[in-house]
Design a protein around this motif. Structure first.
Motif, PDB file in Angstrom:
ATOM      1  N   LYS A   1      14.664  27.778   1.873  1.00 47.13           N
ATOM      2  CA  LYS A   1      13.307  28.262   2.108  1.00 47.13           C
ATOM      3  C   LYS A   1      12.988  29.397   1.153  1.00 47.13           C
ATOM      4  CE  LYS A   1      14.635  29.283   6.192  1.00 47.13           C
ATOM      5  NZ  LYS A   1      14.804  29.803   7.560  1.00 47.13           N
ATOM      6  N   VAL A   2      11.763  29.454   0.689  1.00 53.27           N
ATOM      7  CA  VAL A   2      11.379  30.541  -0.218  1.00 53.27           C
ATOM      8  C   VAL A   2      11.671  31.901   0.413  1.00 53.27           C
ATOM      9  CG1 VAL A   2       9.407  31.701  -1.311  1.00 53.27           C
ATOM     10  CG2 VAL A   2       9.686  29.238  -1.544  1.00 53.27           C
ATOM     11  N   ASP A   3      11.381  32.040   1.691  1.00 51.84           N
ATOM     12  CA  ASP A   3      11.582  33.335   2.348  1.00 51.84           C
ATOM     13  C   ASP A   3      13.029  33.799   2.377  1.00 51.84           C
ATOM     14  OD1 ASP A   3       8.963  33.742   2.803  1.00 51.84           O
ATOM     15  OD2 ASP A   3       9.007  33.382   4.963  1.00 51.84           O
ATOM     16  N   SER A   4      13.961  32.878   2.185  1.00 55.31           N
ATOM     17  CA  SER A   4      15.371  33.253   2.198  1.00 55.31           C
ATOM     18  C   SER A   4      15.960  33.385   0.797  1.00 55.31           C
ATOM     19  CB  SER A   4      16.189  32.214   2.985  1.00 55.31           C
ATOM     20  OG  SER A   4      15.766  32.145   4.322  1.00 55.31           O
ATOM     21  N   LEU A   5      15.134  33.234  -0.224  1.00 57.75           N
ATOM     22  CA  LEU A   5      15.641  33.351  -1.589  1.00 57.75           C
ATOM     23  C   LEU A   5      16.130  34.774  -1.866  1.00 57.75           C
ATOM     24  CD1 LEU A   5      13.024  31.343  -3.694  1.00 57.75           C
ATOM     25  CD2 LEU A   5      15.296  30.609  -2.930  1.00 57.75           C
TER      26      LEU A   5
END
Lengths: 346, 346, 346, 346
Positions: free
Chosen positions: B189-193
């Motif tokens: 997920k982008v938020d976990s990059l």
């Protein structure tokens, strides 16, 4: 029961010795030496040990210690171990020195790179360079171990098979190493502050790092001739881990398969050295907290060079873990006793 | 020999189960379930396991698995475990569910917060909430364990003695929690990059986080009455660790000593809960990699509030370690078998 | 041309003043004060300034400095600014003090929390608390600015509208703050080392942090009555940023819309305070490197509490940026002159 | 007023273009292209831009865009820019392509390394490789700029003077590069997750990284003959920054002073390239957020090699900053207009 003393138990490497030895059967830590914290509760310095260690920190009285324990680990600044040992002590207790004092055979080279007068040159000759993958038999009967440096361990294991087999020209070796910050120790220095290290990478000790002669000496034994290398360490924003990327020219036309066969020849039976599958790169996260050294290589036909890579946890295979590996051998135990921690991820 | 199956073995919690179980005597992992990687070499997904695990990933065929092993861990998304169990399976194999499926007694509350239809509400009643420090005896005889959530474990252990003893008003409880990023799982997920999490802190799920009813339910049992709390989790740029800072008003005029006595009453004999010395704050680094929960508190006479703090490793005491603690109890082993890892620092 | 002197220019806040002032038109830094580095090349201390700053570090001779410049920033330890100012100096030069010396009206409270004798209590009365969003007009005509602390700035801006409008009970306020490590300064301390901060979160100064009375005093002015709050800061492994999560009970039954209207009333015209859209949480990464304060809130009907959140860059809006915002006002410039940096992401 | 369009404005490099262009006088961003977010509020994708950008994301209709703006930046995956340009477009609007489409003169080499059919080979010849320190005059009159890659920019600037002056043998060059994670882009991939990157370092693309032919081509022009190098990038747990450590053998016996003179010859007048003082190593933190490239070298007489080091911010000098530097030149502005950000530290 192996009774253990640690001098320098409150440095990062000393703390790692405690972590790895603490809950072993048949090992008892009898002495938590720490000049800086004498009399203080060890667990107040390393709160991870709260309720696990009840002892206070002791001084570095090697004589008293030698009468109490079977083996002493010195995880101390350069020069201290050499100043503490003498024949009487070595006749009573095994010593595993995590500093550089006994790693360099030529005392002149030691004194030049370390800018120290060596206090016990008479023991350099008998000290065994404690890289079990190379000197296993010598380690077993040693009474004084020079535990290898973190960079030399990783550098050497990464390139050893190809040097030993003569497949690369060791004098073309360029070793670009990257280390986590625990390697800089627990000293309060501006350069080691969080805000200085985080979001940053830099080289240091370029051309003059003291692990250079140690790497060269061990490679010389493998090559059977003098070796000079370029070695450049870098500081990486992470706690643990060393990655070595080494470059060298082939001496001939060895194929990928021949290179791999050389690695397999030396490492197939080694528990702690893992030759990765073709195409898989070593990464420090895959060895974190463990005594493994992961190695691999890539032949680059465009340049006729081979790129060799290796990863270790600098606190374990690069320091405390390897010291315990040596201890196991010296006391007739299986080499991986107490050292089979699975790397911790993430 | 306890034979173990893991469904969801390639998530972070599943990987941690493998890490902790792998080299235990008397435990054998027979099934590495992973819907996403069926047929692939497990060690190619988690390269830390290279040369330690030779198996391939399997599907989540609970029926087949139940015939092979003694205990199944489900480290899977919400809803899956409930959809896999039935009476026949539970009669053959013990199940320790690391998801939330059986944590909430009131199926309506579960379905409201999780926005899922519960597939096996008939087993909610018998499932034991696997917090051994509270439910030890029930765990021993359970066949289905609802392994607590990471935030509930840390939140509950941090405040439990004062709630149980009635020293604080549980309805004034404000629980501000901070978690490392492994809690967000291994989904892409982008938020976990890295670049989104690094150099950042934020709250999430404000007022609606699904661990809220779980915390409230367990606190209600301790308080003997319904409890409603404010719970706000935050995402912190680190891999592991949960820190809870909880605030509540005193019900009376308890002194620092009386508060401490309450903590001691419940935790003095607990191996995994460490009540720190007065003035020492819990820190996630001191429990990293271990099953410890470190707790402490500070009375603030200016506000008549007490600040309670607790730290765990979300992957261990907050997930895999606690699941194994439960397994140990269910199989009659000493509770800390295979769980005495010293926290790793740095 | 505004001529500027900085005392304490080699601390992190001092360096940030240099960064923000360096390439402004009409501003010239004439004095890089730094007791620790007198005579050294400033750019050797902050190599980001290489080829941008040619000056050497100077001492902290305020008298000499007052004759040279129009405004002095003191980014120094508590007590120093109070010991350097006198009537003659204040009659010659404007002083913006980034330390706490003139933030607390009651000298007794200052001396109790800071454990220092105040050297210039006679100027406390005239000093203006430099939070432009509240004291804009006073700032314009001040000759001595008490630049707010980083935590008080973020805490106050986060909760101010609801306190001011009487929508929350200020004595129920619990302020849980999280700060990056630059807030701990550039001093060489073990607790600030990379390996100690990385992969860790902890509370500190629980119940006794010195920003508490500053927050309470400012909130008291807003509330029109004495206010006591619980304030707990935490250290987060990141360089910059403060996130405040504040909790309070509603005094009545204000709706989400009424609460939002209060925020809009105070912040709609503020350039530097950004009220985020409903449901969007403040995150430190979105303000990094900028003078913005992002705020938002969430009403929790279950508990009748409101959760208020705010994020700033502690080095900018929490220190150097706000100081420059004050300078702009004092010199009749547009408030955001030189302060419109877009936050840097990632 | 220069009217600007950005195709790919929601990638990290696109966002950096916005950050750097947003508050410039005489520049107006007219088009925020983003195929993934068409119609969405740009500031909802990059919340740092909240209240600074009001526009919605647009598609990548180059024809329409060409009629609206003076210059288009394409910060897009390989192949897209080549598929969008034609003679009509290039006759109406300047194009600065941040992808690799026009960097490689030999279309066969491009297609081999990028595994793509080039859609507009007819424009390769006229495209100017936008490294102003080398091609300044050509940039000024170009209508199509191939903006250099991040690694090539840093690698080339680090070694250029010694190659150009023939002081090192370019075919002995080994370039070991270390990059922050923003270089991997904002795509949701497991390998880019926080927990996978944090506490880790690894090499990638060993022997096959696509920046290799770009580096070699530019070095060939400098050397006046074909050059083949070893190039190995590494992923470092930080957001921004590239550090290059390059090794090469001297062709003769150049002294430290002669090597330095070569660097000075090429860089003394360059604003953005800072040759550090002897003994000072480049560090990424000292250039973060800025368009600077810091370089230095160390002669190693033991090996007759020189170690060259360079640091840039990969998002600025390695991408958006350099693109704007090119834009400035193309529009007759001072090269450093809007690019004099002081590096942000810490």
């Amino acid at each position: 029961m192996i009774k253990v003393g640690i001098i320098g138990s409150t440095g990062y490497a000393g703390g790692e010795l405690v972590r790895l030895l603490l809950q072993r059967e048949n090992v008892e830590i009898k002495w938590y030496g720490s000049r800086s914290y004498i009399g203080q509760d060890y667990a107040s310095v390393y709160a991870n040990m709260f309720q696990l260690v009840d002892e206070n920190c002791m001084d570095d009285n090697m004589k008293e210690l030698a009468g109490l324990v079977d083996v002493v680990f010195t995880a101390t600044p350069q020069g201290l171990c050499a100043s503490l040992v003498d024949e009487e002590i070595l006749s009573k207790v095994k010593v595993i020195d995590l500093s550089a004092d006994f790693r360099i055979r030529d005392v002149g080279v030691y004194e030049q790179w370390y800018k120290l007068k060596h206090a016990s040159p008479q023991f350099i000759g008998e000290a065994v360079y404690g890289l079990p993958e190379v000197n296993r038999e010598l380690v077993k009967s040693a009474r004084l171990i020079a535990n290898p440096g973190c960079f030399p361990t990783c550098s050497f294991l990464t390139v050893y098979p190809l040097v030993k087999e003569g497949l690369i020209d060791p004098n073309t070796l360029i070793i670009d190493a990257k280390s986590g910050t625990s390697g800089a120790g627990r000293g309060a220095k501006v350069d080691s502050l969080y805000c200085e290290v985080n979001e940053n990478i830099k080289a240091y000790g370029v051309g003059v790092h003291r692990h250079t002669p140690e790497i060269e000496e061990q490679l010389s034994y493998a090559a059977g001739k003098p070796v000079t290398v370029s070695f450049t360490p870098h500081l990486v924003p992470m706690n643990r881990g060393i990655l070595v990327t080494a470059y060298a020219s082939l001496t001939g036309n060895a194929s990928e398969e021949e290179l791999r066969a050389a690695y397999e020849k030396y490492y197939q039976k080694e528990y702690f050295v893992r030759l990765l599958k073709p195409g898989v790169v070593p990464q420090t996260r895959w060895v974190e907290g463990s005594n493994f050294a992961d190695v691999n290589f890539k032949l680059d036909p465009r340049t006729n060079r081979v790129v060799m890579m290796g990863a270790i946890d600098n606190m374990v295979k690069g320091a405390a873990g390897q010291a315990i590996q040596n201890m196991n051998l010296m006391f007739g135990l299986a080499e991986h006793t107490g050292l089979r921690q699975v790397p911790m991820f993430p």
